[in-house]
Design an enzyme around this catalytic site. Structure first.
Site, PDB file in Angstrom:
ATOM      1  N   THR A 204     -13.179   8.688  33.329  1.00  6.92           N
ATOM      2  CA  THR A 204     -12.318   7.419  33.034  1.00  6.92           C
ATOM      3  C   THR A 204     -12.615   6.971  31.592  1.00  6.92           C
ATOM      4  O   THR A 204     -11.832   6.554  30.886  1.00  6.92           O
ATOM      5  CB  THR A 204     -12.764   6.372  34.007  1.00  6.92           C
ATOM      6  OG1 THR A 204     -14.061   6.278  33.951  1.00  6.92           O
ATOM      7  CG2 THR A 204     -12.226   6.633  35.208  1.00  6.92           C
ATOM      8  N   ASP A 205     -14.015   7.392  30.953  1.00  7.10           N
ATOM      9  CA  ASP A 205     -14.194   6.650  29.808  1.00  7.10           C
ATOM     10  C   ASP A 205     -13.441   7.089  28.487  1.00  7.10           C
ATOM     11  O   ASP A 205     -13.181   6.140  27.879  1.00  7.10           O
ATOM     12  CB  ASP A 205     -15.829   6.892  29.666  1.00  7.10           C
ATOM     13  CG  ASP A 205     -16.607   6.238  30.234  1.00  7.10           C
ATOM     14  OD1 ASP A 205     -16.288   5.333  31.059  1.00  7.10           O
ATOM     15  OD2 ASP A 205     -17.859   6.753  30.471  1.00  7.10           O
TER      16      ASP A 205
ATOM     17  N   THR B  51     -16.540  11.324  36.402  1.00 12.99           N
ATOM     18  CA  THR B  51     -17.127  10.827  37.610  1.00 12.99           C
ATOM     19  C   THR B  51     -16.707  11.326  38.993  1.00 12.99           C
ATOM     20  O   THR B  51     -17.463  11.567  39.909  1.00 12.99           O
ATOM     21  CB  THR B  51     -16.935   9.178  37.394  1.00 12.99           C
ATOM     22  OG1 THR B  51     -17.634   8.580  36.481  1.00 12.99           O
ATOM     23  CG2 THR B  51     -17.509   8.637  38.675  1.00 12.99           C
TER      24      THR B  51
END
Length: 344
Positions: A85-86, A12
């Site tokens: 981040t996932d 992101t």
């Protein structure tokens, strides 16, 4: 002034809006240029390993990161890795096992809102990450996010959108980034004193170790009420180890309706491994507490996660099975504490 290598992988933080949604397009040089003040913190070089959504990031990229750090390790004082981040907690856990005995910080960070977007957290997180990478006492892999410094194998993404999305599970944070410096927690101060004493007593420091092997044939099964054993049987047909996220302190159904034990015994006889974890985020497993777990531990020789995170259990088994084949070796490595990952 310290010298830091900034490694970018996408996520992101590096994304731009497209007709298909957010897609990583911003380069590592552009990320660094968006925060000119880091030149006041350190000297730095940039490296782009990939530019992908972290959903697409896995074992192949993990090994690329390790190779990249290993090849230039002696040329830098620390490393910052920007990441989606996932799956960041999986990567931070895996790097904890693939890069051990580090005497420098390796800091992962990212953002919930892309760099350059309104109200983005990207600038703060990157500044904080570079601050942590220049710290004199952090050694090993950490995630820095929303001001918190979290041991790499203790981190978990707990919120899908909020800025404070990463928590330290079953362990305190190492520090908080406040006013351009790190304020250590009491837990980390105590750990640091013990580490320094150990180094003095050892006289010779253990050199860093970089591993370039892992076994990706490890998977995770989330137990749900009513699930039949054929699901586990199928997963074992494709993998060398299965981690079962069980309920509470751990256990498996053992009534007349279920026959998980038969599947586990068959897998054990084939040289495969079962690890019981828990869906409860805190406190960990204790297979000896209930009959549904005690039999597994006493008679079927399953392993248990204790207070490790699911991300740490999965990546640790990949590392362990890349290193060892004998059951006794696998169990010894799995239960060895590495960078605060497990307390027994």
């Amino acid at each position: 002034m310290k010298k830091i290598l900034f490694i970018a992988t996408g996520g992101t933080i590096a994304s731009a809006e497209t007709e298909n949604g957010l897609t990583p397009e911003i380069t590592v040089e552009e990320l660094a240029a968006a925060i000119p003040e880091i030149k006041e913190i350190c000297e730095y070089d940039c490296m782009q390993i990939c530019n992908i959504d972290s959903t697409n990031l896995g074992p192949k990229q993990w090994l690329y990161i390790v190779d990249s750090v290993r090849d230039v390790y002696n040329s830098y004082d620390g490393f910052v890795i920007s990441h989606g981040t996932d799956t960041m907690a999986y990567t931070s856990s895996m790097l904890t096992y693939l890069m051990q005995n580090l005497d420098k910080p390796v800091i992962l960070t990212g953002s919930q809102i892309p760099m350059g977007a309104d109200n983005s957290d990207a600038q703060k997180n990157l500044r904080d990450a570079f601050t942590a990478a220049c710290d004199d006492y952090l050694k090993g892999v950490f995630i820095v996010f929303c001001g918190s410094v979290i041991p790499g194998a203790r981190a978990k993404k707990m919120k899908s959108k909020s800025f404070d999305s990463f928590y330290s599970i079953n362990s305190d944070y190492a520090a908080e980034v406040v006013g351009g410096h790190l304020e250590y927690t009491d837990w980390f101060k105590t750990t640091l004193v013990k580490t320094l004493q150990t180094c003095e007593e050892d006289f010779e420091k253990t050199p860093p170790v970089f591993y370039n092997r892992l076994n990706p044939k490890v998977t995770l099964m989330k137990l749900v009420p009513g699930m039949k054993e054929d699901v586990l049987e199928y997963l074992f047909s494709k993998n060398d180890a299965v981690i079962i996220e069980s309920f509470g302190t751990g256990g498996l159904p053992n009534s007349d309706e279920y026959n998980f034990e038969r599947v586990i015994k068959k897998a054990h006889d084939e040289g495969k491994f079962t690890v019981i974890s828990t869906q409860a985020l805190l406190d960990g497993t204790d297979l000896s507490a209930y009959e549904v777990g005690k039999r597994l531990k006493d008679e079927l020789c399953v392993m248990e996660s204790h207070d490790m995170t699911t991300e740490a259990v999965l990546t640790k088994m990949m590392w362990v099975l890349g290193m060892a084949f004998e059951r006794s070796e696998v169990e010894k490595l799995f239960y060895t504490t590495i960078n605060f990952d497990i307390t027994i």
